[in-house]
Motif scaffolding. Structure first.
Motif, mmCIF file in Angstrom:
data_model
loop_
_atom_site.group_PDB
_atom_site.id
_atom_site.type_symbol
_atom_site.label_atom_id
_atom_site.label_comp_id
_atom_site.label_asym_id
_atom_site.label_seq_id
_atom_site.Cartn_x
_atom_site.Cartn_y
_atom_site.Cartn_z
ATOM 1 N N GLY A 1 43.870 53.850 35.422
ATOM 2 C CA GLY A 1 44.204 53.950 34.006
ATOM 3 C C GLY A 1 43.248 53.207 33.101
ATOM 4 O O GLY A 1 42.179 52.751 33.520
ATOM 5 N N ARG A 2 43.646 53.097 31.869
ATOM 6 C CA ARG A 2 42.787 52.559 30.805
ATOM 7 C C ARG A 2 42.410 51.117 31.081
ATOM 8 O O ARG A 2 43.248 50.303 31.457
ATOM 9 N N ARG A 3 41.148 50.804 30.832
ATOM 10 C CA ARG A 3 40.604 49.540 31.281
ATOM 11 C C ARG A 3 40.875 48.376 30.341
ATOM 12 O O ARG A 3 40.808 47.219 30.758
ATOM 13 N N ASP A 4 41.176 48.623 29.053
ATOM 14 C CA ASP A 4 41.256 47.499 28.121
ATOM 15 C C ASP A 4 42.360 46.514 28.504
ATOM 16 O O ASP A 4 42.128 45.297 28.531
ATOM 17 N N TRP A 5 43.557 46.999 28.816
ATOM 18 C CA TRP A 5 44.620 46.088 29.226
ATOM 19 C C TRP A 5 44.256 45.361 30.519
ATOM 20 O O TRP A 5 44.516 44.163 30.670
ATOM 21 N N LEU A 6 43.653 46.079 31.462
ATOM 22 C CA LEU A 6 43.351 45.491 32.764
ATOM 23 C C LEU A 6 42.217 44.480 32.677
ATOM 24 O O LEU A 6 42.233 43.457 33.372
ATOM 25 N N ASP A 7 41.231 44.740 31.831
ATOM 26 C CA ASP A 7 40.137 43.784 31.663
ATOM 27 C C ASP A 7 40.591 42.513 30.957
ATOM 28 O O ASP A 7 40.020 41.440 31.174
ATOM 29 N N ALA A 8 41.604 42.627 30.109
ATOM 30 C CA ALA A 8 42.083 41.465 29.349
ATOM 31 C C ALA A 8 43.170 40.689 30.088
ATOM 32 O O ALA A 8 43.462 39.538 29.725
ATOM 33 N N ALA A 9 43.748 41.274 31.110
ATOM 34 C CA ALA A 9 44.870 40.640 31.815
ATOM 35 C C ALA A 9 44.390 39.523 32.729
ATOM 36 O O ALA A 9 43.250 39.531 33.197
ATOM 37 N N PRO A 10 45.250 38.562 32.994
ATOM 38 C CA PRO A 10 44.899 37.561 34.008
ATOM 39 C C PRO A 10 44.653 38.248 35.352
ATOM 40 O O PRO A 10 45.316 39.234 35.672
ATOM 41 N N PRO A 11 43.703 37.761 36.127
ATOM 42 C CA PRO A 11 43.475 38.361 37.445
ATOM 43 C C PRO A 11 44.767 38.392 38.253
ATOM 44 O O PRO A 11 45.525 37.417 38.264
ATOM 45 N N TYR A 12 45.014 39.514 38.890
ATOM 46 C CA TYR A 12 46.270 39.687 39.625
ATOM 47 C C TYR A 12 46.357 38.712 40.800
ATOM 48 O O TYR A 12 47.427 38.175 41.101
ATOM 49 N N LEU A 13 45.231 38.506 41.483
ATOM 50 C CA LEU A 13 45.127 37.509 42.542
ATOM 51 C C LEU A 13 43.940 36.613 42.250
ATOM 52 O O LEU A 13 42.869 37.104 41.865
ATOM 53 N N ALA A 14 44.109 35.334 42.430
ATOM 54 C CA ALA A 14 42.996 34.396 42.255
ATOM 55 C C ALA A 14 42.308 34.213 43.594
ATOM 56 O O ALA A 14 42.937 33.844 44.582
ATOM 57 N N GLY A 15 41.007 34.505 43.642
ATOM 58 C CA GLY A 15 40.305 34.357 44.901
ATOM 59 C C GLY A 15 38.908 34.927 44.852
ATOM 60 O O GLY A 15 38.433 35.390 43.809
ATOM 61 N N GLY A 16 38.241 34.914 45.995
ATOM 62 C CA GLY A 16 36.885 35.405 46.093
ATOM 63 C C GLY A 16 36.787 36.879 45.772
ATOM 64 O O GLY A 16 37.675 37.658 46.074
ATOM 65 N N GLY A 17 35.665 37.224 45.109
ATOM 66 C CA GLY A 17 35.422 38.607 44.747
ATOM 67 C C GLY A 17 35.883 38.958 43.354
ATOM 68 O O GLY A 17 35.445 39.960 42.782
ATOM 69 N N ALA A 18 36.784 38.152 42.781
ATOM 70 C CA ALA A 18 37.309 38.430 41.450
ATOM 71 C C ALA A 18 36.594 37.642 40.364
ATOM 72 O O ALA A 18 37.037 37.636 39.211
ATOM 73 N N VAL A 19 35.496 36.995 40.713
ATOM 74 C CA VAL A 19 34.851 36.055 39.793
ATOM 75 C C VAL A 19 33.366 36.370 39.607
ATOM 76 O O VAL A 19 32.739 37.048 40.417
#
Length: 461
Positions: free
Chosen positions: A244-262
């Motif tokens: 789906g649309r990226r604006d909400w997902l790009d602005a949301a807190p990362p769903y999981l904190a960890g490697g690869g998300a940074v």
């Protein structure tokens, strides 16, 4: 890579499976000592893997390395396969060019991810009371809150109620099932998208049941977000998808904190990535992603010469066979949500007077080798609205089903209401079971099941 098997083209009569599935010719033991071909009428819970999907996964596994985390050849291949699967899924669901495809564990996981991304101050989330719990419970955690609208006897009146709810106060998201996991009835999604957008909201579609049975086109329908599960889509390898649309997902807190998300980490700060990586921390499920893409590829081949989807006629024949067969059975009651629903996938929900749903399910399995779902289907409010707080039964079909399966169910139900089961059953801690079950399921499976497959004694619990 694997090949896609040629679909059976005589789908109108549903005499044969449309595609080969693992376990399609599995024979199971009955209480009387016989073995019969298993009639899998529980596709809506977990569908078997397509043979072509299993072949693709088996081909990929020896080549697999760490996705996005290595210079070795297997790692490069794995990374390319993972991103190719992402692009393939985007095409399969008709995503827009800037939509994100985020791999998750399943539909529940994907829905919770989106719930964490609904912006504070954007309004609340509106659902219907017919939803699976996965499309009810996550929204209760959103900053704006959640409203549940009671369905009406018709889709027309139900949409009127949704219109009133959206007009009553600001709404961020309308979250609806694409097709009921209980009855198989579908909703008009383009109409739902138009309704949501007219009131400044977005539309999320729980497509866990819809995706295996109908083509989805986000862009054409105007759907903003869709979630689905591999285990419903003939790809039971532990993966799901949110698109789906990226604006909400790009602005949301990362769903999981960890490697690869940074992008960058220090001991006291972090710069989070955007795009799919933001919500896919940790080593991803390569086999699951590849399996979903392969399943979509195989299902896309189920188009006839005129472009019509072979699944429609196949499932319609199976569903109608059951409905016609139980129409004259006293005490057997099919369930439906809407009087004016004109489309449904291969699902029939029903109840049998005088029998607990679990009793019927145990009887069908132990005496006829038929697998159905019994209970409340993770849809407690809907079953309560049906006046069935104890639950009901659900028979569900898929591309591996055949007309013989529907006929066996009807014959077994006829026996049940006309003369009862041949064996005694009782409620145990693990559900309804035969009172005297001597079958050794571990030996039948050829596996060490740690005693879990031993019959539960009646009265236990």
């Amino acid at each position: 890579m694997s090949t896609i098997e040629t679909p059976v083209r005589d789908a109108s009569c549903a005499q044969a499976p449309l595609l080969a599935v693992l376990g399609g010719d599995l024979h199971v033991p009955l209480l009387d000592g016989r073995r019969v071909r298993y009639a899998n009428l529980d596709y809506a819970a977990t569908a078997p893997a397509l043979a072509s999907v299993a072949e693709r996964v088996n081909h990929v596994l020896p080549l697999a390395g760490s996705v996005h985390r290595g210079a070795g050849v297997p790692s490069q291949v794995a990374s390319a396969l993972y991103e190719a699967a992402r692009a393939s899924v985007a095409r399969a669901v008709g995503a827009r060019a800037d939509d994100l495809v985020v791999f998750t564990r399943n539909t529940t996981d994907a829905t919770n991810l989106l719930a964490s991304a609904v912006p504070a101050g954007a309004g609340d989330v509106v659902t219907l009371d017919v939803e699976h719990h996965a499309n009810l419970l996550p929204w209760q955690r959103t900053a704006g809150g959640h409203r549940c609208v009671a369905h009406a006897a018709t889709i027309e009146e139900t949409f009127s109620r949704l219109e009133d709810a959206l007009a009553a106060r600001p709404t961020a998201l309308l979250a609806l099932t694409g097709t009921s996991n209980v009855t198989g009835e579908t909703l008009p999604l383009q109409r739902a998208a138009d309704l949501a957008h007219r009131h400044g909201a977005r539309l999320f579609v729980d497509a866990a049941q819809l995706a295996p049975h109908r083509a989805i086109a986000l862009s054409a329908l105007g759907v903003d977000y869709v979630a689905l599960s591999g285990h419903k889509l003939y790809a039971p390898y532990g993966s799901g998808v949110l698109v789906g649309r990226r604006d909400w997902l790009d602005a949301a807190p990362p769903y999981l904190a960890g490697g690869g998300a940074v992008r960058e980490v220090t001991t006291d700060s972090v710069d989070w990535a955007t795009g799919p990586a933001r919500h896919e921390a940790g080593t991803p499920n390569l086999a699951g992603a590849v399996a979903i893409a392969a399943a979509f590829e195989a299902l896309a081949a189920l188009a006839d010469e005129d472009g019509s989807d072979l699944r429609h006629a196949h499932e319609r024949a199976l569903r109608q066979r059951v409905l016609d067969g139980i129409a004259d059975l006293p005490g057997v009651h099919p369930l439906s949500i809407w009087d004016d629903a004109d489309d449904a996938i291969g699902v029939v929900a029903f109840a049998v007077d005088g029998y607990a749903p679990g009793h019927v399910g145990a009887y069908l399995s132990a005496e006829h080798g038929i697998g159905v779902r019994d209970g409340r289907f993770c849809a407690h409010p809907l079953l309560a609205a049906f006046g069935r707080p104890e639950g009901a039964l659900r028979a569900s079909f898929g591309v591996g089903s055949r007309l013989e399966d529907a006929d066996r169910l009807v014959a077994a139900l006829r026996q049940l209401v006309e003369r009862g089961p041949d064996h005694a059953y009782c409620a145990s801690q693990s559900g309804w079971v035969p009172e005297h079950d001597t079958r050794d399921l571990a030996a039948w499976a050829g596996l060490d099941l740690g005693g879990a497959a031993k019959p539960t004694p009646c009265g236990a619990g």
